[in-house]
Design a protein around this motif. Structure first.
Motif, PDB file in Angstrom:
ATOM      1  N   GLY A   3       0.793  -1.220   0.000  1.00 36.07           N
ATOM      2  CA  GLY A   3       0.000   0.000   0.000  1.00 36.07           C
ATOM      3  C   GLY A   3       0.827   1.272   0.000  1.00 36.07           C
ATOM      4  O   GLY A   3       0.396   2.300   0.546  1.00 36.07           O
ATOM      5  N   ILE A   4       2.007   1.252  -0.630  1.00 37.18           N
ATOM      6  CA  ILE A   4       2.845   2.451  -0.691  1.00 37.18           C
ATOM      7  C   ILE A   4       2.124   3.512  -1.521  1.00 37.18           C
ATOM      8  O   ILE A   4       1.537   3.212  -2.558  1.00 37.18           O
ATOM      9  N   SER A   5       2.163   4.748  -1.050  1.00 31.19           N
ATOM     10  CA  SER A   5       1.492   5.828  -1.788  1.00 31.19           C
ATOM     11  C   SER A   5       2.260   6.159  -3.058  1.00 31.19           C
ATOM     12  O   SER A   5       3.481   6.024  -3.126  1.00 31.19           O
ATOM     13  N   GLY A   6       1.532   6.604  -4.079  1.00 32.37           N
ATOM     14  CA  GLY A   6       2.169   7.036  -5.318  1.00 32.37           C
ATOM     15  C   GLY A   6       2.597   5.891  -6.193  1.00 32.37           C
ATOM     16  O   GLY A   6       2.050   4.776  -6.142  1.00 32.37           O
ATOM     17  N   THR A   7       3.624   6.173  -7.005  1.00 32.79           N
ATOM     18  CA  THR A   7       4.117   5.165  -7.959  1.00 32.79           C
ATOM     19  C   THR A   7       5.629   4.990  -7.920  1.00 32.79           C
ATOM     20  O   THR A   7       6.169   4.171  -8.650  1.00 32.79           O
ATOM     21  N   GLU A   8       6.321   5.765  -7.064  1.00 34.95           N
ATOM     22  CA  GLU A   8       7.792   5.713  -7.042  1.00 34.95           C
ATOM     23  C   GLU A   8       8.292   6.074  -5.651  1.00 34.95           C
ATOM     24  O   GLU A   8       7.829   7.049  -5.044  1.00 34.95           O
ATOM     25  N   VAL A   9       9.240   5.288  -5.132  1.00 32.47           N
ATOM     26  CA  VAL A   9       9.854   5.547  -3.832  1.00 32.47           C
ATOM     27  C   VAL A   9      11.177   6.283  -4.043  1.00 32.47           C
ATOM     28  O   VAL A   9      12.007   5.870  -4.850  1.00 32.47           O
ATOM     29  N   GLY A  48      -2.583  -6.558   7.317  1.00 36.11           N
ATOM     30  CA  GLY A  48      -2.425  -5.558   8.365  1.00 36.11           C
ATOM     31  C   GLY A  48      -1.068  -4.898   8.421  1.00 36.11           C
ATOM     32  O   GLY A  48      -0.718  -4.308   9.458  1.00 36.11           O
ATOM     33  N   PHE A  49      -0.307  -4.966   7.337  1.00 33.81           N
ATOM     34  CA  PHE A  49       1.034  -4.379   7.358  1.00 33.81           C
ATOM     35  C   PHE A  49       1.179  -3.214   6.391  1.00 33.81           C
ATOM     36  O   PHE A  49       2.255  -2.634   6.271  1.00 33.81           O
ATOM     37  N   ASP A  50       0.113  -2.846   5.678  1.00 35.04           N
ATOM     38  CA  ASP A  50       0.218  -1.792   4.675  1.00 35.04           C
ATOM     39  C   ASP A  50       0.644  -0.460   5.289  1.00 35.04           C
ATOM     40  O   ASP A  50       0.349  -0.155   6.456  1.00 35.04           O
ATOM     41  N   ALA A  51       1.307   0.341   4.479  1.00 35.48           N
ATOM     42  CA  ALA A  51       1.677   1.695   4.882  1.00 35.48           C
ATOM     43  C   ALA A  51       0.435   2.576   4.948  1.00 35.48           C
ATOM     44  O   ALA A  51      -0.553   2.343   4.242  1.00 35.48           O
ATOM     45  N   GLN A  52       0.515   3.595   5.796  1.00 37.96           N
ATOM     46  CA  GLN A  52      -0.598   4.521   5.962  1.00 37.96           C
ATOM     47  C   GLN A  52      -0.122   5.940   5.675  1.00 37.96           C
ATOM     48  O   GLN A  52       1.008   6.304   5.985  1.00 37.96           O
ATOM     49  N   GLN A  53      -1.022   6.727   5.089  1.00 36.02           N
ATOM     50  CA  GLN A  53      -0.732   8.139   4.903  1.00 36.02           C
ATOM     51  C   GLN A  53      -1.221   8.934   6.106  1.00 36.02           C
ATOM     52  O   GLN A  53      -2.108   8.493   6.841  1.00 36.02           O
TER      53      GLN A  53
END
Length: 782
Positions: free
Chosen positions: A553-559, A592-597
């Motif tokens: 669940g990383i936000s966006g399209t690029e880290v 239950g491990f996804d990233a949150q904004q």
């Protein structure tokens, strides 16, 4: 004529003599002053400019002073400086058309060219003085600036039908004004109306000696003749084939005076003609006899001079602004001295690291597709407030090794620093000296080449774990993750089951032992768990986190960046702001491990933190606050949970060099924040420091607090987040606060906002459990 007073801004400047750690709330430059571009001499000082700032050599005591955006200048990207002996003013010109005037320690900014509605190139290329008038060679024409009245006197658009012409330099003799441009040489009689474009004529040469069409980069009037340099290097990219022509206004005859070199500067200076060619400086007397010829420097290095002037007074001394050696006072080839303030040798910065007072900088780069850009800027380390740079000047092997994009400092030895290159593996340094290189070609490590037919070893990330193991990411290899133990033993970890033959970049080692590595170009993050058994890969776990819900669940399209805070949470910067892995221990769970904004309150609206920003850099300070660097919005300081903005620095409201951040690191001992930008490094001393488990060397500064001091008062050496109460001598509580990490800040006022009176104030400190206490005192003198 247009007055500049409404838009001019004057500022009394305090010249910076040293570059020690600044006071809280103050900035300090980290500029490459050795890379000098322009020089000017006044009776009491010699000024030398780099693109980022100016330093002055004080003749009385041979000391150096700094002048930059921190303490008076309005901008960066300096193109030219010149001193006017007529009224003692120093003009400082910029690439964007901005102009500063330094007079009696007052800098007056004149932004009229910069702020004008002109479309196109506003760069100020050169300055020519006639009494109080400064003729500015600009990318669109000529601006005549009155340095007495501080106003624009005239503007000349000299092209056909008043079109823009990129003027490189100007010369004036008794009859005419000459303009060297990027296409030809223009001239006009001084008696004509210079504002009228029709007064200007293109000089085509004379019978038997036509002038070429192209870039004339230098022009000067000397002893009744005009000398102009045609730059084949700039016009045709032809090396060492520039031609300098001479012109006799009386006979109107052009001749070739010199050819076969690259011409950088022609200056009539203190009654002499000083020329700069590729690797040499020549000084000619009034009969055009060469009296001094400088072809090298006794301290070594290849001369790359940008500008030279004849020194005031007798003798043949010259002042040279050199690309590699700063300001050079040169008598001849065998007698010269190089001076410049300490700093990195190059403004480039891709990554930075901090440990125990040491800052390391990887100044390399890569293309958007992670291909090489062949950046040979070397590597730099700040040790005990002194910069040490290794590059081709002092370490020949770095003349061919390029693109250093990662660095890590040994937590057990801050003088032991590692750097990683996109092509040449890992470089080991100790106390600023190169001691070893690890790559496939040396057969001394587990790192793999990019292909079976090539030995180039691409390294994208370095990080130490607390036990001193060095973790290395290896691009385009099945064993993308490698580890070097302190005893020299290497281990390679096969990651091909989740990702193979791809780019892999920055890596961090979490408090729980997990390794987090950025997978560029939209591939997410690799998490690896070796379970503390380096030699047994059979029990290892790995997982690739993506931008899909349920799989990271990383936000966006690029880290672009990743950091762990003091609570063990993993903060990730992406092209859509920030997201956080709040429970990294659960990362290998099935859900239950996804990233949150992070949601922040903006008036009546709720928004996602940095949602519209590309977050390129992240760092954690001693109070667990988040420093955030962006690709256009500058730098932000957010509260520990990310919900409250504390500060925002950009190039307009602070000395920050650019709004594009590439890296941020924090000196946890002093609280100094180092901002790496696409224009160089600059630092700011913030309010938080690293706390400890016990009170250690607690003291307040400044102490005593004198009547003329109105800045913050710091109490440092505290336990993490200690409670601090301040009373007067009678025991009345006048202020209380919580330490920012290991440092508490007091503004010197009571709860009513009144400044503390003269007297002694007692500072009571206790840790968060109330088990440890400490008492110190602060004296106020009003």
């Amino acid at each position: 004529m247009r007055k500049l007073f409404p838009s001019a801004f004057a500022l009394l400047v305090t010249f910076v003599v040293s570059a020690q750690t600044p006071a809280i709330g103050q900035w300090r430059d980290q500029f490459p002053y050795s890379h000098s571009i322009s020089v000017a001499e006044a009776p009491d000082r010699v000024y030398c400019a780099s693109s980022s700032g100016i330093f002055a050599l004080v003749k009385a005591d041979n000391s150096l002073e700094r002048l930059s955006k921190i303490n008076g200048l309005s901008d960066i990207d300096i193109t030219k400086i010149k001193y006017n002996p007529y009224n003692g003013k120093l003009l400082i010109a910029y690439r964007n058309g901005n102009l500063d005037v330094l007079s009696k320690k007052v800098v007056t900014n004149v932004p009229d060219i910069k702020n004008s509605s002109l479309v196109g190139n506003k760069r100020i290329n050169a300055i020519y003085f006639v009494n109080q008038y400064a003729y500015l060679s600009c990318g669109f024409g000529i601006v005549v600036f009155d340095t007495d009245k501080m106003e624009v006197h005239d503007t000349y658009y000299i092209g056909n039908n008043a079109s823009y012409v990129n003027v490189q330099d100007i010369a004036i003799d008794a009859q005419n004004i000459y303009a060297a441009t990027t296409t030809c040489i223009y001239y006009a009689p001084l008696s004509s109306n210079l504002v009228n474009f029709a007064s200007w004529t293109i000089m085509t040469g004379s019978p038997g000696q036509p002038l070429p069409v192209g870039i004339f980069n230098q022009i000067v009037s000397f002893q009744g003749k005009v000398y102009a340099s045609y730059s084949r290097q700039q016009t045709q990219s032809t090396w060492r084939q520039d031609t300098t022509y001479s012109y006799d206004p009386n006979t109107q005859v052009w001749k070739v005076w010199e050819t076969g070199t690259n011409v950088y500067s022609l200056k009539a200076s203190n009654g002499w003609l000083v020329t700069l060619n590729e690797g040499e400086c020549e000084v000619f007397d009034t009969t055009m006899t060469r009296q001094n010829w400088i072809t090298g420097f006794p301290f070594g290095g290849y001369p790359i001079p940008n500008e030279a002037i004849k020194a005031m007074g007798p003798g043949l001394d010259v002042w040279i602004a050199d690309v590699n050696n700063g300001l050079i006072h040169c008598k001849d080839t065998y007698n010269a001295e190089s001076r410049y303030p300490n700093g990195p040798r190059n403004p480039d910065v891709y990554a930075m690291s901090y440990s125990n007072g040491t800052i390391s900088v990887a100044p390399g780069s890569h293309a958007d597709n992670w291909g090489n850009e062949y950046n040979t800027a070397g590597i730099s380390t700040l040790i005990n407030n002194e910069w040490h740079t290794l590059d081709y000047h002092n370490t020949p092997i770095l003349g061919r090794d390029f693109d250093f994009i990662t660095t890590a400092i040994d937590p057990n030895n801050p003088l032991h620093v590692m750097y990683g290159s996109l092509g040449f593996g890992v470089f080991e340094t100790n106390n600023g000296n190169l001691t070893n290189i690890y790559n496939y070609d040396h057969h001394n490590c587990t790192l793999k080449p990019i292909s079976t037919t090539d030995t180039l070893t691409w390294v994208g990330g370095l990080a130490y774990d607390p036990t001193g193991n060095l973790w290395v990411t290896n691009l385009f290899a099945g064993t993308m993750l490698n580890c070097r133990e302190p005893n020299g033993t290497w281990h390679a970890f096969d990651c091909s089951s989740v990702i193979s033959y791809a780019e892999i970049g920055q890596i961090l080692v979490g408090q729980n032992g997990l390794k987090w590595a950025v997978l560029p170009r939209g591939r997410g993050i690799l998490v690896y768990d070796d379970r503390g058994t380096l030699s047994n890969p059979n029990d290892d776990r790995m997982k690739r986190l993506t931008f899909t819900k349920g799989n990271g669940g990383i936000s966006g399209t690029e880290v672009f960046s990743i950091v762990e805070d003091k609570d063990g949470q993993i903060w990730v910067g992406t092209d859509a702001g920030i997201c956080v892995f709040y429970n990294p221990d659960n990362i290998f769970a099935s859900s239950g491990f996804d990233a949150q904004q992070i949601l922040i309150q903006q008036g009546v609206h709720v928004q996602i933190l940095m949602e519209t920003q590309t977050v390129t850099a992240l760092a954690i300070d001693g109070a667990n606050r988040k420093w955030i660097g962006t690709a256009g919005g500058g730098a932000f300081l957010m509260s520990a949970d990310g919900t409250q903005q504390i500060q925002n620095f950009n190039k307009d409201n602070s000395p920050l060099l650019s709004n594009t951040l590439t890296a941020i690191t924090v000196n946890q001992v002093t609280g100094e924040i180092f901002f790496g930008t696409d224009r160089g490094i600059i630092s700011y001393r913030s309010t938080a420091t690293e706390g400890s488990d016990v009170f250690d060397n607690v003291f307040a500064f400044p102490n005593p607090v004198k009547h003329d001091y109105d800045g913050p008062i710091a109490i440092k050496g505290l336990t993490t987040n200690a409670e601090v109460k301040i009373t007067d001598i009678a025991g009345q509580l006048i202020y209380q606060t919580t330490a920012l990490g290991g440092q508490a800040i007091w503004n010197g006022k009571n709860f009513k906002g009144e400044r503390a009176h003269t007297g002694v104030y007692i500072v009571f400190c206790s840790d968060t459990d109330g088990k440890q206490t400490f008492v110190t005192k602060i004296l106020f003198i009003n």
